[in-house]
Design a protein around this motif. Structure first.
Motif, PDB file in Angstrom:
ATOM      1  N   ASP A   9       0.828  -1.217   0.000  1.00 30.33           N
ATOM      2  CA  ASP A   9       0.000   0.000   0.000  1.00 30.33           C
ATOM      3  C   ASP A   9       0.866   1.272   0.000  1.00 30.33           C
ATOM      4  OD1 ASP A   9       0.821   0.486   2.625  1.00 30.33           O
ATOM      5  OD2 ASP A   9      -1.197   0.510   3.467  1.00 30.33           O
ATOM      6  N   ASP A  10       2.184   1.104   0.024  1.00 24.19           N
ATOM      7  CA  ASP A  10       3.069   2.277  -0.014  1.00 24.19           C
ATOM      8  C   ASP A  10       3.359   2.708  -1.448  1.00 24.19           C
ATOM      9  OD1 ASP A  10       3.198   2.296   2.723  1.00 24.19           O
ATOM     10  OD2 ASP A  10       5.109   1.227   2.836  1.00 24.19           O
ATOM     11  N   SER A  40      -1.557   4.123   1.762  1.00 25.09           N
ATOM     12  CA  SER A  40      -1.598   3.716   3.160  1.00 25.09           C
ATOM     13  C   SER A  40      -2.925   4.118   3.788  1.00 25.09           C
ATOM     14  CB  SER A  40      -0.442   4.356   3.930  1.00 25.09           C
ATOM     15  OG  SER A  40       0.780   3.834   3.473  1.00 25.09           O
ATOM     16  N   ASN A  93       5.569  -3.055   4.516  1.00 27.89           N
ATOM     17  CA  ASN A  93       5.089  -1.716   4.817  1.00 27.89           C
ATOM     18  C   ASN A  93       6.110  -0.922   5.642  1.00 27.89           C
ATOM     19  OD1 ASN A  93       2.821   0.203   4.692  1.00 27.89           O
ATOM     20  ND2 ASN A  93       2.912   0.034   6.921  1.00 27.89           N
ATOM     21  N   THR A 107      -2.062  -2.613   3.676  1.00 25.72           N
ATOM     22  CA  THR A 107      -1.144  -3.753   3.588  1.00 25.72           C
ATOM     23  C   THR A 107      -1.867  -5.049   3.947  1.00 25.72           C
ATOM     24  OG1 THR A 107       0.629  -2.280   4.329  1.00 25.72           O
ATOM     25  CG2 THR A 107       1.066  -4.644   4.445  1.00 25.72           C
TER      26      THR A 107
HETATM   27 MN    MN Z   1       1.640   1.855   4.074  1.00 24.62          MN
END
Ligand code: MN
Length: 253
Positions: A9-10, A40, A93, A107
């Protein structure tokens, strides 16, 4: 060779996913499908109100203008439709995903999406601090993914892994801890005199709890928490049963 779908998710350009994907090539064929920018705290959001674009940027590497959940869906149901992945690995993450915070985590949601698609899935997160490095964590991930490919038989259960900042003292299998929320929302004034808000201002603190992920991380261990998506509170079912009778008249109105 096992097929490993790597997401996060980054975003595709974060160091955590670059190093993870590179290192996991020792274990299998790595296919990266990741958001084109940071997502995020995207939680388990799925994009349904606009078209999604899937753009190939390298061999075995795609970006999506959407959430981590979108990435896993497009990865499994489109790109790898004929050759489904054997495992979904999300991370690593930049920042912990412990206790109650797992509900916000993009994540972890990516790993849950893998679970919903019946694929064993792992979420990896690293606590951030002084002398931070992903190097030890990616090496650990290699061993864990190898183990999971052999032994993680129930795809309904994901593994939520958190790495401490310093060299780990060992590994602990844990349960989720409970967060204490302090000063959750900060109010400021913008230059035009209107209030704006910033969520999550206070330093995070936790209820002490034996066997929790938080305790393991505090003690310098790698924390592995098995999680599942069943949100049903089974104990409440018999307690709420009388409502069926009690509210029957209201329901049939
Ligand atoms: Mn993240």
């Amino acid at each position: 060779m096992p097929r490993i779908l790597v997401t996060n998710d980054d975003g595709i350009y974060s160091e955590g996913i670059r190093k993870l994907a590179e290192t996991l090539k020792a274990v299998g064929d790595v296919i990266i499908v990741a958001p084109d920018r940071e997502q995020s705290a995207a939680s388990h959001a799925l994009t349904l109100n606009r078209p999604l674009r899937l753009l190939q940027i390298e061999e075995n590497e795609w970006i999506v203008d959407g959430t981590p959940t979108d990435c896993v869906n497009l990865g499994v149901l489109k790109l790898m439709k004929e050759t489904r992945p054997d495992i979904v690995v999300s991370g690593i993450n930049f920042g912990a995903n412990l206790g109650d915070d797992v509900t916000y985590s993009g994540t972890i949601s990516a790993a849950f999406e893998g679970a919903l698609l019946h694929i064993p899935s792992i979420a990896l997160s690293a606590v951030v601090g002084e002398h931070f490095s992903f190097d030890g964590s990616v090496q650990f991930a290699v061993g864990l993914v190898r183990w999971a490919l052999e032994h993680q038989r129930d795809p309904g259960v994901i593994l939520n892994v958190n790495f401490p900042v310093a060299a780990p003292a060992g590994v602990r299998i844990t349960k989720l801890g409970r967060r204490i929320y302090t000063e959750g929302v900060i109010e400021r004034m913008d230059p035009r005199g209107r209030a704006y808000y910033w969520i999550g201002g206070g330093a995070p603190s936790w209820h002490p709890g034996e066997g929790t992920d938080f305790e393991a991380i505090q003690a310098g261990y790698i924390s592995i928490t098995p999680l599942h998506l069943d949100l049903t509170h089974h104990d409440s079912i018999p307690r709420l049963k009388p409502l069926e009778e009690l509210l029957a008249a209201d329901a049939s109105r």
